[in-house]
Design a protein around this motif. Structure first.
Motif, PDB file in Angstrom:
ATOM      1  N   MET A  89       0.867  -1.171   0.000  1.00  0.00           N
ATOM      2  CA  MET A  89       0.000   0.000   0.000  1.00  0.00           C
ATOM      3  C   MET A  89       0.904   1.222   0.000  1.00  0.00           C
ATOM      4  O   MET A  89       1.834   1.302   0.819  1.00  0.00           O
ATOM      5  CB  MET A  89      -0.889  -0.007   1.241  1.00  0.00           C
ATOM      6  N   PHE A  91       1.185   5.281   0.363  1.00  0.00           N
ATOM      7  CA  PHE A  91       0.485   6.439   0.921  1.00  0.00           C
ATOM      8  C   PHE A  91       1.203   7.727   0.549  1.00  0.00           C
ATOM      9  O   PHE A  91       2.426   7.823   0.653  1.00  0.00           O
ATOM     10  CB  PHE A  91       0.424   6.357   2.449  1.00  0.00           C
ATOM     11  N   GLU A 101       1.583  18.745  11.387  1.00  0.00           N
ATOM     12  CA  GLU A 101       0.662  17.614  11.364  1.00  0.00           C
ATOM     13  C   GLU A 101       0.593  17.066   9.951  1.00  0.00           C
ATOM     14  O   GLU A 101       0.338  17.803   8.997  1.00  0.00           O
ATOM     15  CB  GLU A 101      -0.726  18.039  11.824  1.00  0.00           C
ATOM     16  N   ALA A 102       0.828  15.779   9.818  1.00  0.00           N
ATOM     17  CA  ALA A 102       0.836  15.129   8.517  1.00  0.00           C
ATOM     18  C   ALA A 102      -0.545  14.583   8.210  1.00  0.00           C
ATOM     19  O   ALA A 102      -1.184  13.953   9.059  1.00  0.00           O
ATOM     20  CB  ALA A 102       1.866  14.004   8.500  1.00  0.00           C
ATOM     21  N   PHE A 104      -2.637  12.171   5.529  1.00  0.00           N
ATOM     22  CA  PHE A 104      -2.398  11.079   4.603  1.00  0.00           C
ATOM     23  C   PHE A 104      -3.604  10.845   3.705  1.00  0.00           C
ATOM     24  O   PHE A 104      -4.753  11.062   4.104  1.00  0.00           O
ATOM     25  CB  PHE A 104      -2.115   9.782   5.372  1.00  0.00           C
ATOM     26  N   GLY A 105      -3.322  10.349   2.506  1.00  0.00           N
ATOM     27  CA  GLY A 105      -4.380   9.907   1.620  1.00  0.00           C
ATOM     28  C   GLY A 105      -4.830   8.503   1.981  1.00  0.00           C
ATOM     29  O   GLY A 105      -4.287   7.873   2.897  1.00  0.00           O
ATOM     30  N   GLN A 106      -5.825   8.014   1.235  1.00  0.00           N
ATOM     31  CA  GLN A 106      -6.392   6.705   1.513  1.00  0.00           C
ATOM     32  C   GLN A 106      -5.540   5.567   0.960  1.00  0.00           C
ATOM     33  O   GLN A 106      -5.818   4.409   1.216  1.00  0.00           O
ATOM     34  CB  GLN A 106      -7.807   6.620   0.926  1.00  0.00           C
ATOM     35  N   GLY A 107      -4.525   5.898   0.205  1.00  0.00           N
ATOM     36  CA  GLY A 107      -3.588   4.881  -0.261  1.00  0.00           C
ATOM     37  C   GLY A 107      -3.932   4.300  -1.615  1.00  0.00           C
ATOM     38  O   GLY A 107      -5.092   4.332  -2.050  1.00  0.00           O
ATOM     39  N   ARG A 109      -3.329   0.613  -3.359  1.00  0.00           N
ATOM     40  CA  ARG A 109      -2.829  -0.754  -3.169  1.00  0.00           C
ATOM     41  C   ARG A 109      -2.249  -1.233  -4.491  1.00  0.00           C
ATOM     42  O   ARG A 109      -2.974  -1.368  -5.476  1.00  0.00           O
ATOM     43  CB  ARG A 109      -3.955  -1.696  -2.722  1.00  0.00           C
TER      44      ARG A 109
ATOM     45  N   PHE B  36      -2.348   8.101  14.894  1.00  0.00           N
ATOM     46  CA  PHE B  36      -3.184   7.852  13.726  1.00  0.00           C
ATOM     47  C   PHE B  36      -4.078   6.647  13.987  1.00  0.00           C
ATOM     48  O   PHE B  36      -3.761   5.770  14.778  1.00  0.00           O
ATOM     49  CB  PHE B  36      -2.324   7.510  12.492  1.00  0.00           C
ATOM     50  N   GLN B  38      -5.913   3.555  11.663  1.00  0.00           N
ATOM     51  CA  GLN B  38      -5.944   2.915  10.350  1.00  0.00           C
ATOM     52  C   GLN B  38      -6.980   1.799  10.370  1.00  0.00           C
ATOM     53  O   GLN B  38      -6.864   0.846  11.139  1.00  0.00           O
ATOM     54  CB  GLN B  38      -4.568   2.343   9.972  1.00  0.00           C
ATOM     55  N   GLY B  41      -7.091  -2.116   5.456  1.00  0.00           N
ATOM     56  CA  GLY B  41      -6.972  -1.827   4.031  1.00  0.00           C
ATOM     57  C   GLY B  41      -7.186  -0.375   3.663  1.00  0.00           C
ATOM     58  O   GLY B  41      -7.351  -0.052   2.481  1.00  0.00           O
ATOM     59  N   LYS B  42      -7.188   0.490   4.652  1.00  0.00           N
ATOM     60  CA  LYS B  42      -7.475   1.901   4.392  1.00  0.00           C
ATOM     61  C   LYS B  42      -6.285   2.791   4.732  1.00  0.00           C
ATOM     62  O   LYS B  42      -5.222   2.319   5.121  1.00  0.00           O
ATOM     63  CB  LYS B  42      -8.683   2.340   5.241  1.00  0.00           C
ATOM     64  N   GLY B  43      -6.505   4.087   4.570  1.00  0.00           N
ATOM     65  CA  GLY B  43      -5.458   5.059   4.840  1.00  0.00           C
ATOM     66  C   GLY B  43      -5.296   5.378   6.312  1.00  0.00           C
ATOM     67  O   GLY B  43      -5.913   4.752   7.174  1.00  0.00           O
ATOM     68  N   LEU B  44      -4.479   6.375   6.587  1.00  0.00           N
ATOM     69  CA  LEU B  44      -4.178   6.799   7.946  1.00  0.00           C
ATOM     70  C   LEU B  44      -4.941   8.076   8.251  1.00  0.00           C
ATOM     71  O   LEU B  44      -4.816   9.062   7.517  1.00  0.00           O
ATOM     72  CB  LEU B  44      -2.684   7.047   8.105  1.00  0.00           C
ATOM     73  N   THR B  45      -5.693   8.052   9.331  1.00  0.00           N
ATOM     74  CA  THR B  45      -6.437   9.233   9.751  1.00  0.00           C
ATOM     75  C   THR B  45      -5.758   9.822  10.972  1.00  0.00           C
ATOM     76  O   THR B  45      -5.559   9.131  11.975  1.00  0.00           O
ATOM     77  CB  THR B  45      -7.887   8.852  10.100  1.00  0.00           C
ATOM     78  N   SER B  46      -5.375  11.080  10.875  1.00  0.00           N
ATOM     79  CA  SER B  46      -4.732  11.740  12.001  1.00  0.00           C
ATOM     80  C   SER B  46      -5.741  11.953  13.122  1.00  0.00           C
ATOM     81  O   SER B  46      -6.838  12.466  12.901  1.00  0.00           O
ATOM     82  CB  SER B  46      -4.168  13.094  11.562  1.00  0.00           C
TER      83      SER B  46
END
Lengths: 113, 114
Positions: A89, A91, A101-102, A104-107, A109, B36, B38, B41-46
């Motif tokens: 995956m 990102f 503060e970072a 992130f997108g949903q990625g 795969r 974060f 997660q 299978g998804k992204g990272l949410t702060s």
């Protein structure tokens, strides 16, 4: 709320093919990053990008990888000749100047077959 | 080199319980620490960003604390709900700039049961 968007959400490619992963960072952010997460493993840093150049890269980010900001909104990661071990995956993230503060997108795969 | 460890690796609690997730780091010269979430299978949410000068940061039912001298941060979740089920990651930037890469922990996989 502003967000980082990535396309595609899932990409399947044959070994040896080139892939381009796309990201639209948050519009007023100036620092951009790519990370990857191999299934079941930690999130790993690949590369950071600022002022149209790479500011830092990891040992993973070898000559097969490149990044580009072709216009004012997109940020891309290219893998020239994919290997099975590139399956992960990926990102994209961005940070602004006022806060570190970072976001992130949903990625994406990536599956290399 | 910063090493980040999260304990426990997995946790299952019944709905309504308060819980604490732990994050340890080896280099206490940090700029901030970010938690974060997660989903599979998804992204990272702060969730929370806690600056090195702060000891606590709160958002809703979440409270993060930071003890730089001992190299620890905790994420406290009050009155847990099934929707809190996810993997929780802590991450720290190397250096002090906003362009610093993040070093991630291994995560704690939380399951909140009915």
């Amino acid at each position: 709320e502003p967000e980082v968007t990535q396309t595609p959400s899932h990409q399947v490619t044959q070994m040896g093919q080139e892939v381009i992963l796309r990201c639209v960072p948050i519009s007023n952010h100036l620092y951009f990053y790519w990370y990857r997460q191999i299934l079941g493993q930690k999130v790993e840093f690949l590369v950071s990008f600022y002022n149209n150049e790479i500011s830092e890269k990891s040992e993973i980010f070898d000559d097969q990888f490149s990044v580009e900001r072709p216009d004012g909104s997109n940020f891309t990661l290219k893998i020239r000749s994919t290997k099975l071990e590139d399956s992960a995956m990926y990102f994209c993230a961005s940070t602004g100047t006022g806060s570190s503060e970072a976001f992130f997108g949903q990625g994406t795969r990536l599956t290399v077959v | 080199k910063q090493e980040v460890t999260q304990i426990p690796a997995a946790l299952s609690v019944p709905e309504g319980e308060n819980l604490v997730l732990n994050c340890s780091f080896t280099d206490s010269a940090i700029y901030n620490l970010q938690w974060f979430r997660q989903d599979p299978g998804k992204g990272l949410t702060s969730l929370l960003l806690i600056q090195s000068s702060q000891r606590e940061q709160t958002s809703g039912r979440l409270n993060a604390s930071l003890d730089k001298s001992s190299g620890r941060s905790t994420l406290y979740i009050a009155a847990s709900q099934p929707g809190d089920s996810a993997t929780y990651l802590c991450a720290l930037p190397r250096g002090t700039g906003t362009a610093s890469k993040l070093t991630f922990g291994t995560g704690t996989r939380l399951q909140v049961t009915l």
